[in-house]
Design a protein around this motif. Sequence first.
Motif, PDB file in Angstrom:
ATOM      1  N   PRO A  17      36.683  37.269  45.806  1.00 32.76           N
ATOM      2  CA  PRO A  17      37.714  37.088  44.769  1.00 32.76           C
ATOM      3  C   PRO A  17      38.468  38.379  44.453  1.00 32.76           C
ATOM      4  O   PRO A  17      38.372  38.933  43.354  1.00 32.76           O
ATOM      5  CB  PRO A  17      36.911  36.583  43.571  1.00 32.76           C
ATOM      6  N   VAL A  18      39.252  38.849  45.429  1.00 33.06           N
ATOM      7  CA  VAL A  18      40.047  40.056  45.208  1.00 33.06           C
ATOM      8  C   VAL A  18      41.128  39.796  44.174  1.00 33.06           C
ATOM      9  O   VAL A  18      41.409  40.622  43.307  1.00 33.06           O
ATOM     10  CB  VAL A  18      40.670  40.533  46.540  1.00 33.06           C
ATOM     11  N   ARG A  19      41.747  38.606  44.267  1.00 24.93           N
ATOM     12  CA  ARG A  19      42.776  38.205  43.295  1.00 24.93           C
ATOM     13  C   ARG A  19      42.293  36.955  42.575  1.00 24.93           C
ATOM     14  O   ARG A  19      41.785  36.022  43.207  1.00 24.93           O
ATOM     15  CB  ARG A  19      44.108  37.927  44.011  1.00 24.93           C
ATOM     16  N   THR A  20      42.450  36.938  41.244  1.00 30.35           N
ATOM     17  CA  THR A  20      41.994  35.799  40.453  1.00 30.35           C
ATOM     18  C   THR A  20      43.079  35.399  39.464  1.00 30.35           C
ATOM     19  O   THR A  20      44.131  36.046  39.367  1.00 30.35           O
ATOM     20  CB  THR A  20      40.701  36.125  39.678  1.00 30.35           C
ATOM     21  N   ILE A  21      42.803  34.366  38.700  1.00 27.77           N
ATOM     22  CA  ILE A  21      43.762  33.860  37.732  1.00 27.77           C
ATOM     23  C   ILE A  21      44.079  34.898  36.657  1.00 27.77           C
ATOM     24  O   ILE A  21      45.161  34.887  36.070  1.00 27.77           O
ATOM     25  CB  ILE A  21      43.226  32.550  37.100  1.00 27.77           C
ATOM     26  N   SER A  22      43.160  35.815  36.406  1.00 30.65           N
ATOM     27  CA  SER A  22      43.409  36.846  35.393  1.00 30.65           C
ATOM     28  C   SER A  22      44.539  37.787  35.804  1.00 30.65           C
ATOM     29  O   SER A  22      45.176  38.425  34.953  1.00 30.65           O
ATOM     30  CB  SER A  22      42.133  37.648  35.112  1.00 30.65           C
ATOM     31  N   ASP A  23      44.841  37.879  37.103  1.00 25.35           N
ATOM     32  CA  ASP A  23      45.948  38.721  37.562  1.00 25.35           C
ATOM     33  C   ASP A  23      47.301  38.137  37.200  1.00 25.35           C
ATOM     34  O   ASP A  23      48.335  38.789  37.384  1.00 25.35           O
ATOM     35  CB  ASP A  23      45.865  38.915  39.082  1.00 25.35           C
ATOM     36  N   ASP A  57      44.757  26.663  50.077  1.00 21.25           N
ATOM     37  CA  ASP A  57      44.634  27.945  49.380  1.00 21.25           C
ATOM     38  C   ASP A  57      43.855  27.735  48.086  1.00 21.25           C
ATOM     39  O   ASP A  57      43.719  26.610  47.605  1.00 21.25           O
ATOM     40  CB  ASP A  57      46.013  28.528  49.064  1.00 21.25           C
ATOM     41  N   MET A  58      43.387  28.841  47.513  1.00 27.22           N
ATOM     42  CA  MET A  58      42.583  28.735  46.303  1.00 27.22           C
ATOM     43  C   MET A  58      43.003  29.780  45.279  1.00 27.22           C
ATOM     44  O   MET A  58      43.302  30.928  45.622  1.00 27.22           O
ATOM     45  CB  MET A  58      41.098  28.890  46.628  1.00 27.22           C
ATOM     46  N   LEU A  59      43.038  29.348  44.008  1.00 30.99           N
ATOM     47  CA  LEU A  59      43.238  30.247  42.879  1.00 30.99           C
ATOM     48  C   LEU A  59      41.886  30.368  42.197  1.00 30.99           C
ATOM     49  O   LEU A  59      41.401  29.418  41.581  1.00 30.99           O
ATOM     50  CB  LEU A  59      44.299  29.691  41.931  1.00 30.99           C
ATOM     51  N   LEU A  60      41.277  31.535  42.323  1.00 33.93           N
ATOM     52  CA  LEU A  60      39.886  31.720  41.929  1.00 33.93           C
ATOM     53  C   LEU A  60      39.743  32.122  40.466  1.00 33.93           C
ATOM     54  O   LEU A  60      40.671  32.669  39.856  1.00 33.93           O
ATOM     55  CB  LEU A  60      39.240  32.770  42.833  1.00 33.93           C
ATOM     56  N   ALA A  61      38.566  31.850  39.920  1.00 32.65           N
ATOM     57  CA  ALA A  61      38.265  32.181  38.531  1.00 32.65           C
ATOM     58  C   ALA A  61      37.997  33.673  38.389  1.00 32.65           C
ATOM     59  O   ALA A  61      37.606  34.339  39.356  1.00 32.65           O
ATOM     60  CB  ALA A  61      37.061  31.376  38.055  1.00 32.65           C
ATOM     61  N   PRO A  62      38.184  34.225  37.180  1.00 29.05           N
ATOM     62  CA  PRO A  62      37.908  35.653  36.963  1.00 29.05           C
ATOM     63  C   PRO A  62      36.441  35.971  37.227  1.00 29.05           C
ATOM     64  O   PRO A  62      35.567  35.106  37.109  1.00 29.05           O
ATOM     65  CB  PRO A  62      38.262  35.867  35.487  1.00 29.05           C
ATOM     66  N   ILE A  63      36.191  37.217  37.564  1.00 31.44           N
ATOM     67  CA  ILE A  63      34.813  37.642  37.811  1.00 31.44           C
ATOM     68  C   ILE A  63      34.343  38.681  36.802  1.00 31.44           C
ATOM     69  O   ILE A  63      33.141  38.857  36.620  1.00 31.44           O
ATOM     70  CB  ILE A  63      34.652  38.204  39.236  1.00 31.44           C
ATOM     71  N   ALA A  64      35.270  39.361  36.122  1.00 31.52           N
ATOM     72  CA  ALA A  64      34.892  40.400  35.163  1.00 31.52           C
ATOM     73  C   ALA A  64      34.496  39.763  33.833  1.00 31.52           C
ATOM     74  O   ALA A  64      35.173  38.836  33.366  1.00 31.52           O
ATOM     75  CB  ALA A  64      36.039  41.384  34.957  1.00 31.52           C
ATOM     76  N   PRO A  65      33.416  40.226  33.209  1.00 32.23           N
ATOM     77  CA  PRO A  65      33.011  39.675  31.915  1.00 32.23           C
ATOM     78  C   PRO A  65      34.124  39.856  30.880  1.00 32.23           C
ATOM     79  O   PRO A  65      34.735  40.921  30.777  1.00 32.23           O
ATOM     80  CB  PRO A  65      31.781  40.513  31.549  1.00 32.23           C
ATOM     81  N   GLY A  66      34.392  38.827  30.128  1.00 28.51           N
ATOM     82  CA  GLY A  66      35.402  38.900  29.077  1.00 28.51           C
ATOM     83  C   GLY A  66      36.796  38.502  29.508  1.00 28.51           C
ATOM     84  O   GLY A  66      37.662  38.272  28.655  1.00 28.51           O
ATOM     85  N   ASP A  67      37.054  38.405  30.811  1.00 28.38           N
ATOM     86  CA  ASP A  67      38.394  38.053  31.272  1.00 28.38           C
ATOM     87  C   ASP A  67      38.773  36.623  30.904  1.00 28.38           C
ATOM     88  O   ASP A  67      39.944  36.311  30.699  1.00 28.38           O
ATOM     89  CB  ASP A  67      38.505  38.239  32.793  1.00 28.38           C
ATOM     90  N   ALA A  68      37.770  35.748  30.839  1.00 28.06           N
ATOM     91  CA  ALA A  68      38.063  34.341  30.534  1.00 28.06           C
ATOM     92  C   ALA A  68      38.730  34.198  29.176  1.00 28.06           C
ATOM     93  O   ALA A  68      39.653  33.386  29.004  1.00 28.06           O
ATOM     94  CB  ALA A  68      36.778  33.513  30.579  1.00 28.06           C
ATOM     95  N   GLU A  69      38.301  34.992  28.195  1.00 21.88           N
ATOM     96  CA  GLU A  69      38.850  34.891  26.838  1.00 21.88           C
ATOM     97  C   GLU A  69      40.284  35.400  26.744  1.00 21.88           C
ATOM     98  O   GLU A  69      40.997  35.098  25.790  1.00 21.88           O
ATOM     99  CB  GLU A  69      37.968  35.664  25.846  1.00 21.88           C
TER     100      GLU A  69
END
Length: 392
Positions: free
Chosen positions: A187-193, A218-230
């Motif tokens: 997940p180099v690029r995620t929705i948080s970008d 293609d896929m748009l992946l979920a964030p991996i860093a803690p706190g990015d979801a919020e």
Amino acid sequence: MTILCQPATAPDDDLVPDLGGSVKSVDDLNAALRALNDDPAEDLVVVGPSVDTDTALRFAAQLRFDRPVAGVILVRDVVDVTLLTEALRAGVREVVAAGDTVALLAACERSRVLSDRARADLRSHDEPEPTRQGKVVTVFSAKGGCGKTTLAINLAAALAAAHGERVCLVDLDLAFGDVAISVQLDPVRTISDALPMAGHLDTTGAASLLTPYRPGLDMLLAPIAPGDAEKIPAALVGELLTVLRGMYDFVVVDTPAQFSEHVLTAMDVSDHHVLLTTPDTPALKNLRLTIDMLDLLSYSRDIRSVLVNRSDSKVGLSTADVERVVRSPLNGQVPSSRNVPISINKGVPIVIGTPTHPVSQAITRFANDRLLSRPVAVRTRAFARRGAGRRS
């Protein structure tokens, strides 16, 4: 050919050997713009580390309007979060650390792919016929452990394998998304970008967020860093899905097992809701509550499918029992098999690894009967939340 902007007075920053292939070197960004104008087929500018950052960002921002299919890759000695945010906002495709040849070559290749897609989109917009909009399909289960992510992945793969459909899978389980690990993607690029692009997201920006998996998928992946979801607002989810449906034939959305504002936003813009359950009392109870909630929110029943996973489990409940509990007909049944977790551990969806398997056939049949057989209108208005679509 790649246009490389690096001052002749900075020989230490020579990137020509790193780029490979045909490279046209220019001393400044004005010369880069002239080179682009001289060659309409060229869509890639690599800006070396000696070029002033602010000047490079202004160039990228202007180029985004003047030449939307062109991409800018920025090479910097130091790459930090502030720079990445400013670069994305200006329209820079990627920022690469100086000296990382492998990353630079990969970024150039991704940029060329995005330019090809953007050019194809522009050609389709020039046609007199209205652009067909794709279908957004949201997969939901109010109980965890029903196999929702596995179904979403395999459903997307089945759709992509049919008739050359272009499909994007969106992992909307922002806090605990498992799509990336299930198919062994980095997940180099995620929705948080997408956060710096909120409010002005376009197809080029959306394409820069995607991770290719297979041709047509293609896929748009979920964030991996803690706190990015919020940090991700529900409005951004709606903006992303709206843009993606203009780029793909199908957008499949995997969701968390809860009615969050993000999930409701996805359901708002969806053309179809796939409600997943398993033949056990807790899952059926949650499905019944889900259906009641969707009815309360005035979503149309015409865009709803109920799918039973592990349908052949010997747990004492028949198909008639399940339909009686949920008070809704079943639209598909997927059998259980130990080959499914094996396929997950291998990172290969079962519909791809073993297309003749009964599980694969059940998912493919559901995709054909409930999704592919229903034409998509030029401008869909399938959603019906809060009374928007229900007619008395």
